[in-house]
Design a protein around this motif. Structure first.
Motif, PDB file in Angstrom:
ATOM      1  N   ALA A   1      -2.123  -1.189  -4.036  1.00 31.31           N
ATOM      2  CA  ALA A   1      -1.121  -1.496  -3.636  1.00 31.31           C
ATOM      3  C   ALA A   1      -1.882  -2.042  -1.985  1.00 31.31           C
ATOM      4  N   ARG A   2      -3.185  -1.540  -1.700  1.00 26.43           N
ATOM      5  CA  ARG A   2      -4.071  -1.950  -1.219  1.00 26.43           C
ATOM      6  C   ARG A   2      -4.469  -3.357  -0.702  1.00 26.43           C
ATOM      7  N   ASP A   3      -4.669  -4.316  -2.020  1.00 22.66           N
ATOM      8  CA  ASP A   3      -5.224  -5.393  -2.465  1.00 22.66           C
ATOM      9  C   ASP A   3      -4.058  -6.389  -2.639  1.00 22.66           C
ATOM     10  N   ALA A   4      -2.393  -5.919  -2.235  1.00 24.77           N
ATOM     11  CA  ALA A   4      -1.868  -6.572  -3.015  1.00 24.77           C
ATOM     12  C   ALA A   4      -1.091  -7.398  -1.852  1.00 24.77           C
ATOM     13  N   GLY A   5      -1.959  -7.521   0.042  1.00 25.97           N
ATOM     14  CA  GLY A   5      -1.081  -8.245   0.413  1.00 25.97           C
ATOM     15  C   GLY A   5       0.107  -7.726   0.949  1.00 25.97           C
ATOM     16  N   ALA A   6       1.294  -8.827   1.441  1.00 25.70           N
ATOM     17  CA  ALA A   6       2.290  -8.527   1.763  1.00 25.70           C
ATOM     18  C   ALA A   6       3.451  -7.248   1.176  1.00 25.70           C
ATOM     19  N   LEU A   7       3.855  -6.090   1.335  1.00 22.13           N
ATOM     20  CA  LEU A   7       4.190  -5.172   0.687  1.00 22.13           C
ATOM     21  C   LEU A   7       5.863  -5.388   0.562  1.00 22.13           C
ATOM     22  N   THR A   8       6.544  -5.051   1.523  1.00 20.83           N
ATOM     23  CA  THR A   8       7.826  -5.005   1.780  1.00 20.83           C
ATOM     24  C   THR A   8       8.492  -6.072   1.139  1.00 20.83           C
ATOM     25  N   GLY A   9       9.438  -5.840   0.665  1.00 18.48           N
ATOM     26  CA  GLY A   9      10.660  -6.246  -0.485  1.00 18.48           C
ATOM     27  C   GLY A   9       9.922  -6.293  -2.236  1.00 18.48           C
ATOM     28  N   ARG A  10       8.812  -6.056  -1.584  1.00 15.80           N
ATOM     29  CA  ARG A  10       7.819  -6.341  -3.235  1.00 15.80           C
ATOM     30  C   ARG A  10       8.298  -4.761  -4.254  1.00 15.80           C
ATOM     31  N   ALA A  11       8.120  -4.968  -4.917  1.00 17.60           N
ATOM     32  CA  ALA A  11       8.774  -3.671  -6.064  1.00 17.60           C
ATOM     33  C   ALA A  11       6.637  -3.234  -6.863  1.00 17.60           C
ATOM     34  N   LEU A  12       7.181  -1.725  -6.643  1.00 18.69           N
ATOM     35  CA  LEU A  12       6.245  -0.954  -6.445  1.00 18.69           C
ATOM     36  C   LEU A  12       6.578  -0.302  -7.416  1.00 18.69           C
ATOM     37  N   ARG A  13       5.013   0.203  -7.971  1.00 15.70           N
ATOM     38  CA  ARG A  13       5.219   1.305  -8.765  1.00 15.70           C
ATOM     39  C   ARG A  13       4.046   2.557  -8.696  1.00 15.70           C
ATOM     40  N   SER A  14       4.831   3.879  -8.703  1.00 14.95           N
ATOM     41  CA  SER A  14       3.699   4.934  -8.829  1.00 14.95           C
ATOM     42  C   SER A  14       4.591   6.375  -9.285  1.00 14.95           C
ATOM     43  N   ARG A  15       3.609   7.269  -9.825  1.00 12.85           N
ATOM     44  CA  ARG A  15       4.018   7.873 -10.307  1.00 12.85           C
ATOM     45  C   ARG A  15       4.063   9.372  -9.983  1.00 12.85           C
ATOM     46  N   ASN A  16       4.164  10.213 -10.925  1.00 10.54           N
ATOM     47  CA  ASN A  16       4.828  11.871 -10.310  1.00 10.54           C
ATOM     48  C   ASN A  16       3.197  12.662 -11.171  1.00 10.54           C
ATOM     49  N   ALA A  17       3.446  13.616 -11.244  1.00  9.56           N
ATOM     50  CA  ALA A  17       1.988  14.967 -11.640  1.00  9.56           C
ATOM     51  C   ALA A  17       2.892  14.970 -13.179  1.00  9.56           C
ATOM     52  N   ALA A  18       3.320  14.489 -13.300  1.00  4.21           N
ATOM     53  CA  ALA A  18       4.289  14.882 -14.660  1.00  4.21           C
ATOM     54  C   ALA A  18       4.053  13.573 -15.911  1.00  4.21           C
TER      55      ALA A  18
ATOM     56  N   GLU B   1       4.890  10.297 -15.515  1.00  2.00           N
ATOM     57  CA  GLU B   1       6.212   9.532 -15.033  1.00  2.00           C
ATOM     58  C   GLU B   1       6.076   8.288 -13.857  1.00  2.00           C
ATOM     59  N   TRP B   2       6.735   7.389 -14.385  1.00  2.00           N
ATOM     60  CA  TRP B   2       6.298   5.787 -14.098  1.00  2.00           C
ATOM     61  C   TRP B   2       7.537   5.940 -13.320  1.00  2.00           C
ATOM     62  N   PHE B   3       7.596   5.418 -11.663  1.00  2.00           N
ATOM     63  CA  PHE B   3       8.716   5.498 -10.757  1.00  2.00           C
ATOM     64  C   PHE B   3       8.949   3.801 -10.061  1.00  2.00           C
ATOM     65  N   TRP B   4       9.350   3.160 -10.195  1.00  2.06           N
ATOM     66  CA  TRP B   4       9.901   1.772  -9.268  1.00  2.06           C
ATOM     67  C   TRP B   4      10.544   1.763  -8.089  1.00  2.06           C
ATOM     68  N   PHE B   5       9.933   0.890  -6.816  1.00  4.24           N
ATOM     69  CA  PHE B   5      10.378   1.423  -6.095  1.00  4.24           C
ATOM     70  C   PHE B   5      10.247  -0.258  -4.958  1.00  4.24           C
ATOM     71  N   VAL B   6      10.915  -0.458  -4.434  1.00  4.89           N
ATOM     72  CA  VAL B   6      10.528  -1.942  -3.686  1.00  4.89           C
ATOM     73  C   VAL B   6       9.656  -0.933  -1.772  1.00  4.89           C
ATOM     74  N   GLY B   7       8.983  -1.871  -1.636  1.00  2.00           N
ATOM     75  CA  GLY B   7       8.335  -1.528  -0.050  1.00  2.00           C
ATOM     76  C   GLY B   7       9.163  -1.811   1.191  1.00  2.00           C
ATOM     77  N   ALA B   8       9.545  -1.192   1.788  1.00  2.00           N
ATOM     78  CA  ALA B   8      10.853  -1.418   3.213  1.00  2.00           C
ATOM     79  C   ALA B   8       9.889  -0.582   4.481  1.00  2.00           C
ATOM     80  N   SER B   9       8.195  -1.447   3.704  1.00  2.00           N
ATOM     81  CA  SER B   9       6.910  -1.255   5.639  1.00  2.00           C
ATOM     82  C   SER B   9       6.115  -1.729   4.792  1.00  2.00           C
ATOM     83  N   GLU B  10       5.366  -2.676   5.441  1.00  2.36           N
ATOM     84  CA  GLU B  10       3.432  -2.562   5.919  1.00  2.36           C
ATOM     85  C   GLU B  10       3.471  -0.895   5.456  1.00  2.36           C
ATOM     86  N   PRO B  11       2.261  -0.670   4.894  1.00  3.18           N
ATOM     87  CA  PRO B  11       1.453   0.507   5.467  1.00  3.18           C
ATOM     88  C   PRO B  11       0.956   0.691   6.820  1.00  3.18           C
ATOM     89  N   LEU B  12       1.706   2.074   7.404  1.00  2.11           N
ATOM     90  CA  LEU B  12       1.794   2.654   8.340  1.00  2.11           C
ATOM     91  C   LEU B  12       1.297   4.053   8.828  1.00  2.11           C
TER      92      LEU B  12
END
Length: 225
Positions: free
Chosen positions: A152-169, A171-182
């Protein structure tokens, strides 16, 4: 002499937070018989362009004449995500949909690791470094491109963009960016929301959804390009 317990110096293994997700490949909808309502579909206008993020609204398929060539095609019912999610919360709505040829529709699927290779090692070996844009130049627009993970650091603008993150188990989860880095408590984070949350807020304010807003560390988020 005081002997220190080795666990005193131990630290939590956080490498799972930076393992990139798998590459995504477009699979023709004509070869995916088990599509379910709510699945995302990419539709294409032959040899011209693609529209990502359409949503399957009905499970059945029909033979429908496509205006682009005047021929009958086995077609799938798709609609824009804003119509799908507002219909989910208000079933009396009549979502705007269209029948689209399965020949011109694709579903993205995660790449499978080579036989005998663990998912963990395959993902860890994925190259998420930015590559030359020339490597993405294509010969035609007959099918959508393969999507590769990028931090995500190299992806450019993140607001409104499909993003993916994983948990310790793992498992992958989909989100939508609702802000830029803060800065959140000294950590660089991005506010993210589930997809329904994002689309419902295009048409109104839903106070009950505010509890689903999350702040995830930037280093744990990946986009696709």
């Amino acid at each position: 002499m005081v002997m220190m317990d080795a666990e005193f110096f131990a630290f939590e293994d956080l490498t799972w937070q930076t393992v990139p997700p798998p590459v995504r490949h477009p699979v023709p909808a004509a070869y995916v018989p088990d599509l379910e309502v709510g699945d995302e579909v990419t539709i294409g206008v032959p040899r011209r362009y693609f529209i990502d993020g359409q949503v399957l609204l009905r499970p059945e398929r029909r033979l429908v004449e496509f205006p682009g060539d005047g021929e009958l095609h086995e077609s799938v019912a798709v609609c824009a995500p804003i119509h799908y999610w507002t219909w989910r919360v208000s079933q009396d709505r009549n979502p705007v949909m269209q029948w689209w040829p399965a020949d011109y529709a694709w579903v993205y699927r995660d790449a499978l690791p080579p036989e005998g290779t663990s998912v963990e090692s395959e993902e860890a070996s994925s190259n998420v470094e930015a590559s030359s844009w020339l490597e993405r130049v294509r010969l035609d627009a007959d099918s959508p491109p393969v999507l590769r993970p990028v931090t995500a650091r190299d992806a450019g603008a993140l607001t409104g963009r499909a993003l993916r993150s994983r948990n310790a188990a793992g498992e992958w989860f989909w989100f939508v960016g609702a802000s830029e880095p803060l800065d959140v408590g000294g950590d660089i984070c991005v506010r993210v929301v589930p997809q329904p949350h994002w689309w419902l807020h295009q048409v109104g304010y839903y106070p009950e959804l505010q509890g689903k807003v999350r702040s995830l560390p930037l280093h744990r988020l990946f986009a696709y390009a």
